[in-house]
Design a protein around this motif. Structure first.
Motif, PDB file in Angstrom:
ATOM      1  N   LEU A  25       0.898  -1.211   0.113  1.00 14.02           N
ATOM      2  CA  LEU A  25       0.009   0.159  -0.031  1.00 14.02           C
ATOM      3  C   LEU A  25       0.794   1.292   0.053  1.00 14.02           C
ATOM      4  CD1 LEU A  25      -2.676  -1.202   2.505  1.00 14.02           C
ATOM      5  CD2 LEU A  25      -2.944  -0.786  -0.035  1.00 14.02           C
ATOM      6  N   ALA A  26       1.955   1.105   0.870  1.00 17.28           N
ATOM      7  CA  ALA A  26       2.859   2.488   0.952  1.00 17.28           C
ATOM      8  C   ALA A  26       3.474   2.823  -0.607  1.00 17.28           C
ATOM      9  CB  ALA A  26       3.915   2.339   1.838  1.00 17.28           C
ATOM     10  N   ALA A  27       3.966   1.653  -1.197  1.00 11.66           N
ATOM     11  CA  ALA A  27       4.410   1.855  -2.637  1.00 11.66           C
ATOM     12  C   ALA A  27       3.488   2.193  -3.691  1.00 11.66           C
ATOM     13  CB  ALA A  27       4.983   0.693  -2.805  1.00 11.66           C
ATOM     14  N   ASN A  28       2.338   2.101  -3.331  1.00 12.57           N
ATOM     15  CA  ASN A  28       1.278   2.510  -4.210  1.00 12.57           C
ATOM     16  C   ASN A  28       0.299   3.556  -4.061  1.00 12.57           C
ATOM     17  OD1 ASN A  28       1.484   0.364  -6.442  1.00 12.57           O
ATOM     18  ND2 ASN A  28       1.499  -0.876  -4.581  1.00 12.57           N
ATOM     19  N   GLY A  29       0.914   4.698  -3.572  1.00 12.29           N
ATOM     20  CA  GLY A  29      -0.053   5.894  -2.951  1.00 12.29           C
ATOM     21  C   GLY A  29      -0.355   6.003  -1.656  1.00 12.29           C
ATOM     22  N   PHE A  30      -0.350   5.240  -0.651  1.00 13.66           N
ATOM     23  CA  PHE A  30      -0.503   5.061   0.509  1.00 13.66           C
ATOM     24  C   PHE A  30       0.767   5.376   1.629  1.00 13.66           C
ATOM     25  CE2 PHE A  30      -3.950   3.067  -1.746  1.00 13.66           C
ATOM     26  CZ  PHE A  30      -5.205   3.979  -1.218  1.00 13.66           C
ATOM     27  N   GLY A  31       1.631   6.232   1.255  1.00 16.28           N
ATOM     28  CA  GLY A  31       2.849   6.137   1.886  1.00 16.28           C
ATOM     29  C   GLY A  31       2.856   6.378   3.279  1.00 16.28           C
ATOM     30  N   LYS A  32       1.723   7.236   3.774  1.00 16.45           N
ATOM     31  CA  LYS A  32       1.660   7.325   5.378  1.00 16.45           C
ATOM     32  C   LYS A  32       1.397   6.009   6.198  1.00 16.45           C
ATOM     33  CE  LYS A  32       0.692  12.199   4.819  1.00 16.45           C
ATOM     34  NZ  LYS A  32      -0.398  13.366   5.314  1.00 16.45           N
ATOM     35  N   ILE A  33       0.853   5.016   5.481  1.00 19.17           N
ATOM     36  CA  ILE A  33       0.373   3.820   5.920  1.00 19.17           C
ATOM     37  C   ILE A  33       1.680   3.038   6.709  1.00 19.17           C
ATOM     38  CG2 ILE A  33       0.734   2.275   4.060  1.00 19.17           C
ATOM     39  CD1 ILE A  33      -2.269   2.143   6.092  1.00 19.17           C
ATOM     40  N   SER A  34       2.857   3.203   6.116  1.00 22.68           N
ATOM     41  CA  SER A  34       4.013   2.854   6.858  1.00 22.68           C
ATOM     42  C   SER A  34       4.528   3.302   8.030  1.00 22.68           C
ATOM     43  CB  SER A  34       5.341   2.823   5.881  1.00 22.68           C
ATOM     44  OG  SER A  34       5.587   4.106   5.490  1.00 22.68           O
ATOM     45  N   ASN A  35       3.762   4.477   8.365  1.00 22.07           N
ATOM     46  CA  ASN A  35       4.065   5.108   9.670  1.00 22.07           C
ATOM     47  C   ASN A  35       3.055   4.453  10.929  1.00 22.07           C
ATOM     48  OD1 ASN A  35       3.833   6.682  12.177  1.00 22.07           O
ATOM     49  ND2 ASN A  35       4.303   8.693  10.825  1.00 22.07           N
ATOM     50  N   PRO A  36       3.428   3.684  11.931  1.00 19.70           N
ATOM     51  CA  PRO A  36       2.889   2.902  12.726  1.00 19.70           C
ATOM     52  C   PRO A  36       1.803   3.665  13.443  1.00 19.70           C
ATOM     53  CG  PRO A  36       5.122   2.393  12.992  1.00 19.70           C
ATOM     54  CD  PRO A  36       5.191   3.546  12.290  1.00 19.70           C
ATOM     55  N   LEU A  37       2.024   4.959  13.741  1.00 19.98           N
ATOM     56  CA  LEU A  37       1.143   5.881  14.526  1.00 19.98           C
ATOM     57  C   LEU A  37      -0.034   6.339  13.408  1.00 19.98           C
ATOM     58  CD1 LEU A  37       0.400   7.221  17.097  1.00 19.98           C
ATOM     59  CD2 LEU A  37       1.709   9.139  16.406  1.00 19.98           C
ATOM     60  N   MET A  38       0.586   6.572  12.242  1.00 15.55           N
ATOM     61  CA  MET A  38      -0.895   7.028  11.502  1.00 15.55           C
ATOM     62  C   MET A  38      -1.450   5.750  11.369  1.00 15.55           C
ATOM     63  SD  MET A  38      -0.435  10.076  10.542  1.00 15.55           S
ATOM     64  CE  MET A  38      -1.110  10.671   9.049  1.00 15.55           C
ATOM     65  N   ARG A  39      -1.264   4.706  10.714  1.00 13.39           N
ATOM     66  CA  ARG A  39      -1.748   3.434  10.615  1.00 13.39           C
ATOM     67  C   ARG A  39      -2.673   3.034  11.558  1.00 13.39           C
ATOM     68  NH1 ARG A  39      -1.166  -1.903  10.945  1.00 13.39           N
ATOM     69  NH2 ARG A  39       0.738  -2.037  12.062  1.00 13.39           N
ATOM     70  N   ILE A  56      -8.365   7.635  -5.622  1.00 16.05           N
ATOM     71  CA  ILE A  56      -9.057   7.949  -6.795  1.00 16.05           C
ATOM     72  C   ILE A  56      -9.060   9.395  -6.973  1.00 16.05           C
ATOM     73  CG2 ILE A  56     -10.771   7.356  -8.448  1.00 16.05           C
ATOM     74  CD1 ILE A  56     -10.800   4.352  -7.449  1.00 16.05           C
ATOM     75  N   LEU A  57      -9.797   9.975  -6.058  1.00 16.91           N
ATOM     76  CA  LEU A  57     -10.214  11.466  -6.246  1.00 16.91           C
ATOM     77  C   LEU A  57      -8.788  12.186  -6.336  1.00 16.91           C
ATOM     78  CD1 LEU A  57     -13.375  11.410  -3.980  1.00 16.91           C
ATOM     79  CD2 LEU A  57     -13.316  11.462  -6.519  1.00 16.91           C
ATOM     80  N   THR A  58      -7.908  11.867  -5.438  1.00 16.92           N
ATOM     81  CA  THR A  58      -6.685  12.732  -5.620  1.00 16.92           C
ATOM     82  C   THR A  58      -5.908  12.504  -6.827  1.00 16.92           C
ATOM     83  OG1 THR A  58      -6.581  12.395  -3.048  1.00 16.92           O
ATOM     84  CG2 THR A  58      -4.442  12.883  -4.111  1.00 16.92           C
ATOM     85  N   GLN A  59      -5.822  11.208  -7.319  1.00 13.50           N
ATOM     86  CA  GLN A  59      -5.392  11.152  -8.600  1.00 13.50           C
ATOM     87  C   GLN A  59      -5.928  11.785  -9.837  1.00 13.50           C
ATOM     88  OE1 GLN A  59      -2.445   9.423  -9.114  1.00 13.50           O
ATOM     89  NE2 GLN A  59      -2.550   9.295  -6.815  1.00 13.50           N
ATOM     90  N   TRP A  60      -7.236  11.984  -9.590  1.00 10.26           N
ATOM     91  CA  TRP A  60      -8.305  12.604 -10.588  1.00 10.26           C
ATOM     92  C   TRP A  60      -7.887  13.970 -10.610  1.00 10.26           C
ATOM     93  CZ3 TRP A  60     -12.500  16.094  -9.958  1.00 10.26           C
ATOM     94  CH2 TRP A  60     -12.952  16.275 -11.104  1.00 10.26           C
ATOM     95  N   LYS A  61      -7.789  14.568  -9.161  1.00 10.46           N
ATOM     96  CA  LYS A  61      -7.700  16.031  -9.190  1.00 10.46           C
ATOM     97  C   LYS A  61      -6.166  16.414  -9.681  1.00 10.46           C
ATOM     98  CE  LYS A  61      -7.401  19.419  -5.454  1.00 10.46           C
ATOM     99  NZ  LYS A  61      -7.091  19.478  -4.007  1.00 10.46           N
ATOM    100  N   ASN A  62      -5.133  15.824  -9.073  1.00  7.26           N
ATOM    101  CA  ASN A  62      -3.906  15.880  -9.807  1.00  7.26           C
ATOM    102  C   ASN A  62      -3.826  15.875 -11.232  1.00  7.26           C
ATOM    103  OD1 ASN A  62      -3.358  16.450  -6.877  1.00  7.26           O
ATOM    104  ND2 ASN A  62      -2.373  14.338  -6.826  1.00  7.26           N
ATOM    105  N   ASN A  63      -4.347  15.186 -11.767  1.00  9.84           N
ATOM    106  CA  ASN A  63      -4.216  14.922 -13.559  1.00  9.84           C
ATOM    107  C   ASN A  63      -5.273  15.766 -14.209  1.00  9.84           C
ATOM    108  OD1 ASN A  63      -2.020  13.146 -13.316  1.00  9.84           O
ATOM    109  ND2 ASN A  63      -3.509  11.391 -12.653  1.00  9.84           N
TER     110      ASN A  63
END
Length: 64
Positions: A25-39, A56-63
């Motif tokens: 998940l971290a490698a596919n757009g959910f980088g904060k998931i690797s932080n144990p506190l955030m997770r 998906i909404l973030t990707q759409w907005k950025n593109n």
């Protein structure tokens, strides 16, 4: 239907059962998931489905 987890399950619960998903998940757009506190804090509040919709909404907005 997926026999391992449901999209309505919380991200934290899924990653507790399948910790190998954290890196995926971290490698596919959910980088904060690797932080144990955030997770632990956000992951207990958000379902996998909501995480995907947000992504998906973030990707759409950025593109747009």
């Amino acid at each position: 239907m997926n026999p391992y987890f449901s999209l309505s399950e919380k991200v934290y619960d899924i990653t507790e059962r399948y910790p190998e998903l954290i890196d995926f998940l971290a490698a596919n757009g959910f980088g904060k998931i690797s932080n144990p506190l955030m997770r632990k804090t956000i992951g207990k509040q958000i379902s996998l489905e909501m995480a995907f919709v947000t992504w998906i909404l973030t990707q759409w907005k950025n593109n747009w």
